[in-house]
Design an enzyme around this catalytic site. Sequence first.
Site, mmCIF file in Angstrom:
data_model
loop_
_atom_site.group_PDB
_atom_site.id
_atom_site.type_symbol
_atom_site.label_atom_id
_atom_site.label_comp_id
_atom_site.label_asym_id
_atom_site.label_seq_id
_atom_site.Cartn_x
_atom_site.Cartn_y
_atom_site.Cartn_z
ATOM 1 N N VAL A 105 1.491 -9.194 11.129
ATOM 2 C CA VAL A 105 2.726 -9.012 11.902
ATOM 3 C C VAL A 105 2.941 -7.509 12.120
ATOM 4 O O VAL A 105 3.080 -6.760 11.148
ATOM 5 C CB VAL A 105 3.933 -9.634 11.168
ATOM 6 C CG1 VAL A 105 5.208 -9.395 11.970
ATOM 7 C CG2 VAL A 105 3.712 -11.119 10.935
ATOM 8 N N HIS B 123 6.349 -3.993 6.968
ATOM 9 C CA HIS B 123 6.970 -4.791 5.919
ATOM 10 C C HIS B 123 6.177 -4.616 4.644
ATOM 11 O O HIS B 123 4.994 -4.263 4.684
ATOM 12 C CB HIS B 123 6.991 -6.282 6.303
ATOM 13 C CG HIS B 123 5.641 -6.834 6.638
ATOM 14 N ND1 HIS B 123 5.021 -6.613 7.852
ATOM 15 C CD2 HIS B 123 4.758 -7.578 5.911
ATOM 16 C CE1 HIS B 123 3.844 -7.202 7.869
ATOM 17 N NE2 HIS B 123 3.652 -7.788 6.696
ATOM 18 N N ILE C 10 7.226 -17.399 4.611
ATOM 19 C CA ILE C 10 7.140 -18.798 5.031
ATOM 20 C C ILE C 10 5.967 -19.523 4.362
ATOM 21 O O ILE C 10 5.960 -20.750 4.277
ATOM 22 C CB ILE C 10 7.025 -18.859 6.577
ATOM 23 C CG1 ILE C 10 7.516 -20.203 7.102
ATOM 24 C CG2 ILE C 10 5.613 -18.555 7.054
ATOM 25 C CD1 ILE C 10 7.703 -20.205 8.615
ATOM 26 N N HIS D 31 5.348 -6.888 1.018
ATOM 27 C CA HIS D 31 5.432 -8.136 0.273
ATOM 28 C C HIS D 31 5.800 -7.788 -1.168
ATOM 29 O O HIS D 31 5.198 -6.879 -1.747
ATOM 30 C CB HIS D 31 4.075 -8.851 0.227
ATOM 31 C CG HIS D 31 3.500 -9.214 1.555
ATOM 32 N ND1 HIS D 31 3.356 -10.525 1.966
ATOM 33 C CD2 HIS D 31 2.994 -8.455 2.561
ATOM 34 C CE1 HIS D 31 2.795 -10.556 3.162
ATOM 35 N NE2 HIS D 31 2.565 -9.304 3.543
ATOM 36 N N ASN E 239 0.280 -4.492 3.795
ATOM 37 C CA ASN E 239 -0.933 -4.630 4.602
ATOM 38 C C ASN E 239 -0.773 -3.749 5.844
ATOM 39 O O ASN E 239 0.259 -3.813 6.514
ATOM 40 C CB ASN E 239 -1.144 -6.087 4.998
ATOM 41 C CG ASN E 239 -1.411 -6.971 3.800
ATOM 42 O OD1 ASN E 239 -2.085 -6.555 2.853
ATOM 43 N ND2 ASN E 239 -0.888 -8.182 3.805
HETATM 44 P P1 AMP Z 1 0.839 -9.482 6.884
HETATM 45 O O1 AMP Z 1 1.263 -8.992 8.258
HETATM 46 O O2 AMP Z 1 -0.634 -9.732 6.765
HETATM 47 O O3 AMP Z 1 1.312 -8.551 5.774
HETATM 48 O O4 AMP Z 1 1.517 -10.884 6.602
HETATM 49 C C1 AMP Z 1 2.599 -11.379 7.321
HETATM 50 C C2 AMP Z 1 3.321 -12.405 6.483
HETATM 51 O O5 AMP Z 1 4.400 -12.911 7.247
HETATM 52 C C3 AMP Z 1 2.487 -13.607 6.034
HETATM 53 O O6 AMP Z 1 2.519 -13.684 4.603
HETATM 54 C C4 AMP Z 1 3.199 -14.814 6.663
HETATM 55 O O7 AMP Z 1 3.199 -15.954 5.841
HETATM 56 C C5 AMP Z 1 4.594 -14.249 6.899
HETATM 57 N N1 AMP Z 1 5.332 -14.874 7.991
HETATM 58 C C6 AMP Z 1 4.923 -15.099 9.262
HETATM 59 N N2 AMP Z 1 5.892 -15.664 9.992
HETATM 60 C C7 AMP Z 1 6.957 -15.801 9.172
HETATM 61 C C8 AMP Z 1 8.277 -16.312 9.324
HETATM 62 N N3 AMP Z 1 8.702 -16.822 10.495
HETATM 63 N N4 AMP Z 1 9.111 -16.278 8.260
HETATM 64 C C9 AMP Z 1 8.692 -15.789 7.088
HETATM 65 N N5 AMP Z 1 7.461 -15.272 6.856
HETATM 66 C C10 AMP Z 1 6.611 -15.287 7.889
#
Ligand code: AMP
Length: 123
Positions: free
Chosen positions: A100, A104, A34, A106, A91
């Site tokens: 989150v 996952h 996002i 990236h 991460n």
């Molecule tokens: P991290 O947990 O640090 O690896 O990053 C979580 C990623 O999820 C971040 O890059 C956010 O921009 C992304 N993110 C959070 N909410 C959403 C969403 N609803 N849709 C898509 N990406 C998201």
Amino acid sequence: MAYDRSNVFARILRGELPCKRVFEDEHVLAFQDINPLAPTHVLVVPKGEYVSLDDFSATAPPEAFAAFFRAVGEIARQQGVAGSGYRVIANTGADGHQEVPHFHVHIFGGAPLGRMLKKIEAR
Ligand code: AMP
């Protein structure tokens, strides 16, 4: 750490929140971040309930593992970045700045990404 079913990726997987989907199969969902940090910025999530890479690596069955990493490569090819190169980051935990709590990775690409990390002072 127990899995929190209210996390945003769990809600996307349940269809409660929208996403810009780029890939889906039995094991994996991938969608646009996002808040993209590169021309290509895709998140790849397993459909199973894993908090982090630590959890996934310790508890996922081999077929989930294989499906996940095959999907990462396939998505990179589909996104058109396999030839020019890309970066995959998971991460993990507090020092890894994981926001989150659903495992996952990236996929970043579409432009030169620079060095891996900025040098930091030793603690
Ligand atoms: P991290 O947990 O640090 O690896 O990053 C979580 C990623 O999820 C971040 O890059 C956010 O921009 C992304 N993110 C959070 N909410 C959403 C969403 N609803 N849709 C898509 N990406 C998201």
